[in-house]
Design a protein around this motif. Structure first.
Motif, mmCIF file in Angstrom:
data_model
loop_
_atom_site.group_PDB
_atom_site.id
_atom_site.type_symbol
_atom_site.label_atom_id
_atom_site.label_comp_id
_atom_site.label_asym_id
_atom_site.label_seq_id
_atom_site.Cartn_x
_atom_site.Cartn_y
_atom_site.Cartn_z
ATOM 1 N N TYR A 105 -26.075 -2.980 -28.359
ATOM 2 C CA TYR A 105 -25.734 -1.587 -28.625
ATOM 3 C C TYR A 105 -25.044 -1.497 -29.979
ATOM 4 N N ALA A 106 -25.563 -0.657 -30.819
ATOM 5 C CA ALA A 106 -24.928 -0.369 -32.097
ATOM 6 C C ALA A 106 -24.681 1.134 -32.140
ATOM 7 N N PRO A 107 -23.413 1.543 -32.089
ATOM 8 C CA PRO A 107 -23.130 2.978 -32.136
ATOM 9 C C PRO A 107 -23.745 3.604 -33.396
ATOM 10 N N THR A 108 -24.487 4.667 -33.190
ATOM 11 C CA THR A 108 -25.136 5.356 -34.309
ATOM 12 C C THR A 108 -24.706 6.816 -34.269
ATOM 13 N N PRO A 109 -24.076 7.287 -35.328
ATOM 14 C CA PRO A 109 -23.640 8.691 -35.341
ATOM 15 C C PRO A 109 -24.825 9.639 -35.147
#
Length: 156
Positions: A105-109
């Motif tokens: 998981y890579a937080p993406t705005p």
């Protein structure tokens, strides 16, 4: 021991790009339901049968994934896994098959997701759904990012 890789995020967050990178690097078998869905049913997001079809494809892909994991080969499920409940269920399934689980998981705005989706929609590849801004904003309200304890527990 095989590992089940769960790709977590909204459309446009970079999950499939990362899943393809992992597929080459590990090696592993990548299962992305959108690719199967689009080949079978086309751009049917507004069709009343879409969700039923998509669920059936995900169930079939899990059956395939389970057989692969039993053989000792890593599997990347590029499903999105929007809720903790769903992630917990698949972690439990992996344990039953004696496989590890890693959450990717890579937080993406949301602004970045909207930019990516606009670009993708402008030159839509055959492997992606056309997703409107209204859809993604609605889905963003439903998405439950993984908690720190989930991410820590998924490391091998």
């Amino acid at each position: 021991m095989a590992t089940l890789h769960l790709m977590v995020g909204l459309p446009g967050s970079g999950k499939t790009t990362r899943a393809k990178e992992l597929e080459r690097a590990l090696p592993a078998v990548r299962l992305t339901p959108d690719e199967w869905h689009l080949r079978l049913f086309g751009q049917d997001l507004n069709d009343p049968e879409h969700d039923t079809r998509h669920s059936a494809i995900e169930a079939l892909l899990w059956e395939i994934a389970g057989r692969i994991l039993i053989q000792g080969v890593d599997v990347i499920l590029d499903f999105g896994f929007w809720s903790r409940t769903e992630r917990d269920e698949f972690r439990s399934r992996a344990v039953q098959l004696r496989a590890n689980t890693i959450i990717h998981y890579a937080p993406t705005p949301i602004e970045e997701i909207l930019t990516r989706l606009a670009a993708r929609n402008a030159s839509l590849p055959a492997t992606a759904f056309r997703i409107s801004e209204e859809m993604i904003l609605k889905w963003a309200q439903m998405f439950e990012p993984p908690a720190d304890d989930e991410l820590a527990a998924s490391k091998i």
